[in-house]
Design an enzyme around this catalytic site. Sequence first.
Site, PDB file in Angstrom:
ATOM      1  CB  THR A  84      -0.976   0.040   1.203  1.00  0.00           C
ATOM      2  OG1 THR A  84      -0.212  -0.105   2.396  1.00  0.00           O
ATOM      3  CG2 THR A  84      -2.030  -1.042   1.127  1.00  0.00           C
ATOM      4  CG  HIS A 136      -2.640 -15.644  -4.057  1.00  0.00           C
ATOM      5  ND1 HIS A 136      -3.066 -14.753  -3.087  1.00  0.00           N
ATOM      6  CD2 HIS A 136      -2.920 -16.881  -3.563  1.00  0.00           C
ATOM      7  CE1 HIS A 136      -3.564 -15.427  -2.065  1.00  0.00           C
ATOM      8  NE2 HIS A 136      -3.474 -16.713  -2.323  1.00  0.00           N
TER       9      HIS A 136
HETATM   10  P1  NAD Z   1      -5.974  -7.781   2.652  1.00  0.00           P
HETATM   11  O1  NAD Z   1      -6.470  -6.632   1.872  1.00  0.00           O
HETATM   12  O2  NAD Z   1      -6.930  -8.819   3.128  1.00  0.00           O
HETATM   13  O3  NAD Z   1      -5.183  -7.285   3.956  1.00  0.00           O
HETATM   14  C1  NAD Z   1      -4.206  -6.297   3.895  1.00  0.00           C
HETATM   15  C2  NAD Z   1      -3.859  -5.925   5.323  1.00  0.00           C
HETATM   16  O4  NAD Z   1      -2.772  -5.031   5.288  1.00  0.00           O
HETATM   17  C3  NAD Z   1      -5.006  -5.235   6.083  1.00  0.00           C
HETATM   18  O5  NAD Z   1      -5.236  -5.954   7.283  1.00  0.00           O
HETATM   19  C4  NAD Z   1      -4.460  -3.832   6.381  1.00  0.00           C
HETATM   20  O6  NAD Z   1      -4.797  -3.397   7.685  1.00  0.00           O
HETATM   21  C5  NAD Z   1      -2.986  -4.035   6.282  1.00  0.00           C
HETATM   22  N1  NAD Z   1      -2.230  -2.872   5.801  1.00  0.00           N
HETATM   23  C6  NAD Z   1      -2.526  -2.004   4.804  1.00  0.00           C
HETATM   24  N2  NAD Z   1      -1.530  -1.127   4.621  1.00  0.00           N
HETATM   25  C7  NAD Z   1      -0.581  -1.444   5.556  1.00  0.00           C
HETATM   26  C8  NAD Z   1       0.689  -0.910   5.885  1.00  0.00           C
HETATM   27  N3  NAD Z   1       1.213   0.124   5.217  1.00  0.00           N
HETATM   28  N4  NAD Z   1       1.394  -1.492   6.875  1.00  0.00           N
HETATM   29  C9  NAD Z   1       0.883  -2.555   7.583  1.00  0.00           C
HETATM   30  N5  NAD Z   1      -0.321  -3.084   7.312  1.00  0.00           N
HETATM   31  C10 NAD Z   1      -1.023  -2.550   6.307  1.00  0.00           C
HETATM   32  O7  NAD Z   1      -4.802  -8.406   1.770  1.00  0.00           O
HETATM   33  P2  NAD Z   1      -4.165  -9.855   1.804  1.00  0.00           P
HETATM   34  O8  NAD Z   1      -4.117 -10.388   3.171  1.00  0.00           O
HETATM   35  O9  NAD Z   1      -2.924  -9.752   0.997  1.00  0.00           O
HETATM   36  O10 NAD Z   1      -5.193 -10.759   0.993  1.00  0.00           O
HETATM   37  C11 NAD Z   1      -5.930 -10.297  -0.079  1.00  0.00           C
HETATM   38  C12 NAD Z   1      -5.587 -10.897  -1.442  1.00  0.00           C
HETATM   39  O11 NAD Z   1      -5.460  -9.808  -2.309  1.00  0.00           O
HETATM   40  C13 NAD Z   1      -4.328 -11.625  -1.580  1.00  0.00           C
HETATM   41  O12 NAD Z   1      -4.623 -12.759  -2.285  1.00  0.00           O
HETATM   42  C14 NAD Z   1      -3.442 -10.748  -2.460  1.00  0.00           C
HETATM   43  O13 NAD Z   1      -2.833 -11.546  -3.436  1.00  0.00           O
HETATM   44  C15 NAD Z   1      -4.393  -9.891  -3.195  1.00  0.00           C
HETATM   45  N6  NAD Z   1      -3.957  -8.504  -3.465  1.00  0.00           N
HETATM   46  C16 NAD Z   1      -2.701  -8.280  -3.909  1.00  0.00           C
HETATM   47  C17 NAD Z   1      -2.288  -6.981  -4.152  1.00  0.00           C
HETATM   48  C18 NAD Z   1      -0.895  -6.770  -4.650  1.00  0.00           C
HETATM   49  O14 NAD Z   1      -0.342  -7.612  -5.365  1.00  0.00           O
HETATM   50  N7  NAD Z   1      -0.255  -5.654  -4.267  1.00  0.00           N
HETATM   51  C19 NAD Z   1      -3.137  -5.917  -3.927  1.00  0.00           C
HETATM   52  C20 NAD Z   1      -4.437  -6.189  -3.486  1.00  0.00           C
HETATM   53  C21 NAD Z   1      -4.820  -7.502  -3.246  1.00  0.00           C
END
Ligand code: NAD
Length: 257
Positions: free
Chosen positions: A32, A127
């Site tokens: 993020t 994934h």
């Molecule tokens: P999720 O969205 O379920 O959880 C993300 C977590 O990260 C949240 O609990 C949030 O509180 C926390 N978070 C956000 N920013 C943060 C920061 N700067 N520091 C610490 N914590 C922070 O995501 P997940 O658990 O990865 O699962 C969701 C699915 O979505 C996965 O399968 C993933 O592959 C996919 N996904 C991937 C991407 C990517 O490739 N960047 C982006 C979105 C979703």
Amino acid sequence: MGNSQQKLIEKAAAWIGDSRATVCLTGAGVSTESGIPDFRSKGGIWDRFDPKDFEIRRWLASEDIQRRYWEVAQDGYNLVRNAPPSSGHFALARLSRHGRLKLLVTQNTDGLHQKAGHDPCKIVEIHGTSHVCVCVGCGSKLPRSSVHARVQSGEAIPRCKDCGCLLKPDAVFFGEGLSPEKLSRAVEASKEAEVFLVAGSSLAVRPAGGLPERARKAGARLIIVNEGPTRFDAKADIRIQGKTGDVLPALVSLVLG
Ligand code: NAD
């Protein structure tokens, strides 16, 4: 950084320093700070898109969903390919380079760990990846950038040039199985871990979200670094609430000195 958070980071660093096998699981939260939204936070991907459109059977059955998907995915891919790694990605790459991270399992498909210099051989992209496309018919693979260019120049639903079947990113959609090889590598490493570190994941998505539980049951110490709540908070040995971009560099600096 508060006093109590600093103490937790010091304790976590001491455990990682003593560990002969540390495994890390990352999720969308580590990216993020690179500008890529996660799924579940406010303003995240599920606030803007219907998760059902990422369900493989619906996607395969509907030209309308495929068309909408590729329209939206064009922006998503542009964001991902231009995103810089965050300080969290760099910190984990540094830990790995110094031989202190046995395996990194990432749920992310954005390739930012590799972009930060993390050895790809020490990463399991459980994934899949957004940087490659795969044909759902013959399984042939091609760079996402070439498919992106075709959609940009008017091909609304790109198809395989060999067999004519649909192309999709080589990232797992809902309802699709994970690669058995990747899953078993991740599970085996988790079971052998002395320390299991979670960074930036709500642990809501299984089976990846179940890896900490397996590691914990096999005797690992569990450290969770996450901003929001996770499904496994109550079982963590150390729970650090904070941004991965702040906590991971501090942690890794303490481990490596
Ligand atoms: P999720 O969205 O379920 O959880 C993300 C977590 O990260 C949240 O609990 C949030 O509180 C926390 N978070 C956000 N920013 C943060 C920061 N700067 N520091 C610490 N914590 C922070 O995501 P997940 O658990 O990865 O699962 C969701 C699915 O979505 C996965 O399968 C993933 O592959 C996919 N996904 C991937 C991407 C990517 O490739 N960047 C982006 C979105 C979703």
